[in-house]
Design an enzyme around this catalytic site. Structure first.
Site, PDB file in Angstrom:
ATOM      1  N   LYS A   8       9.207-102.333   5.827  1.00  0.00           N
ATOM      2  CA  LYS A   8       8.514-102.026   7.081  1.00  0.00           C
ATOM      3  C   LYS A   8       8.026-103.315   7.718  1.00  0.00           C
ATOM      4  CE  LYS A   8       4.173-103.071   5.664  1.00  0.00           C
ATOM      5  NZ  LYS A   8       3.301-104.095   6.302  1.00  0.00           N
ATOM      6  N   ASP A 132      -0.481 -98.595   1.551  1.00  0.00           N
ATOM      7  CA  ASP A 132       0.776 -98.561   2.306  1.00  0.00           C
ATOM      8  C   ASP A 132       1.780 -97.553   1.755  1.00  0.00           C
ATOM      9  OD1 ASP A 132      -0.041-100.454   4.085  1.00  0.00           O
ATOM     10  OD2 ASP A 132       1.171-102.091   3.281  1.00  0.00           O
TER      11      ASP A 132
END
EC number: 2.7.1.148
Length: 279
Positions: A8, A132
């Protein structure tokens, strides 16, 4: 069974304040990209986790191992599994590689063991592994608040090419946050504008509104990260930004050819360079 475990980038990363529990309240938009590790699952009578990368631990100290234990604990399954992590995502780079591996493990075990876990149930397990990790259960484009675990799925972002460049250094997220004074942040990312730009698929506005308050710490401490960011802009990236706590810098490009041109030009400045795109 083989599964992709994608990286990401942060399109925005804002820190609002330091909470009483010691964590930082954040507001950020995370975007899944195609750069990925490969996770190989094989039947086994115990838990085995192996990774060939020299800086990634195998065995019980790997986040993937802990993910297996949490899935077993949550579901009551009494089974083993052998997991091989084939790394392509740079390590300690601000790209969420370890978090992605853990989330992909939860997804993989849900399929392999036919557990019937919902996305929410998998996110609940993932939240015990790190802020995350829940993002990677659904991936795509998401707004994250709280410490990163409160997620809102956003409209799919328009296709953009991404040039990633990681200097030859690792950065501790914990240390970056420890050196950030949330009360002294002068310029906060315009996250709401970014959400609107994504909804309208307005590439110009997306590139205009990228922002990351952690740059104030990392760029100040590491000149090579600062130089990489500046060089990407000079070479024609639509925008450039540090991802997460760094040290990886990314450049957004509308076209593949421009991305390749920038990647070649960055060769002398970084050992790890990738051209990828939004998922």
């Amino acid at each position: 069974m083989n599964l992709k475990s994608r990286a990401k980038i942060n399109l925005t990363l804002d820190v609002l304040y330091k909470r009483k529990d010691g964590y930082h309240e954040v507001k950020m938009i995370m975007q899944e990209i195609e750069l990925s590790d490969n996770i190989v699952f094989k039947e086994c009578n115990k838990i085995e986790v192996n990774c060939s990368h020299p800086f990634v631990p195998s065995g019980s100290s790997n986040l993937v191992y802990k993910a297996v234990e949490l899935v077993k604990e949550a579901t009551g399954v009494d089974a083993g599994i052998s997991i091989e992590i084939e790394k392509k995502i740079p390590v300690a780079a601000g790209l969420g590689g370890g978090s992605s591996n853990a989330a992909t493990t939860i997804i993989g075990l849900n399929k392999l063991w036919d557990l019937g876990l919902t996305d929410q149930e998998m996110e609940n397990i993932a939240s015990k592994l790190g802020a995350d990790v829940p993002f990677f259960v659904k991936g795509g484009t998401q707004l994250a608040t709280g410490i990163g675990e409160d997620l809102t799925k956003l409209t799919k972002a328009p296709k953009l090419w991404v040039v990633l460049a990681k200097p030859n250094l690792g950065i501790s997220t914990k240390e970056v946050y420890q050196n950030l004074d949330a009360n002294k942040i002068l310029c906060h990312p315009k996250t709401d504008r970014m959400i609107t730009a994504i909804e309208k698929k307005d590439i110009k506005e997306i590139c205009t509104n990228v922002g990351n308050v952690l740059e104030s710490v990392t760029l100040h401490r590491y000149s090579n990260v600062r130089i990489l960011k500046s060089k990407m802009s000079e070479m024609g990236a639509n925008s450039s930004l540090m991802s997460g706590s760094g040290p990886t810098v990314y450049g957004l490009c509308e076209g593949y050819d421009k991305a390749i041109q920038i990647a070649k030009g960055l060769g002398p400045l970084s050992e790890e360079i990738f051209v990828t795109k939004f998922v």
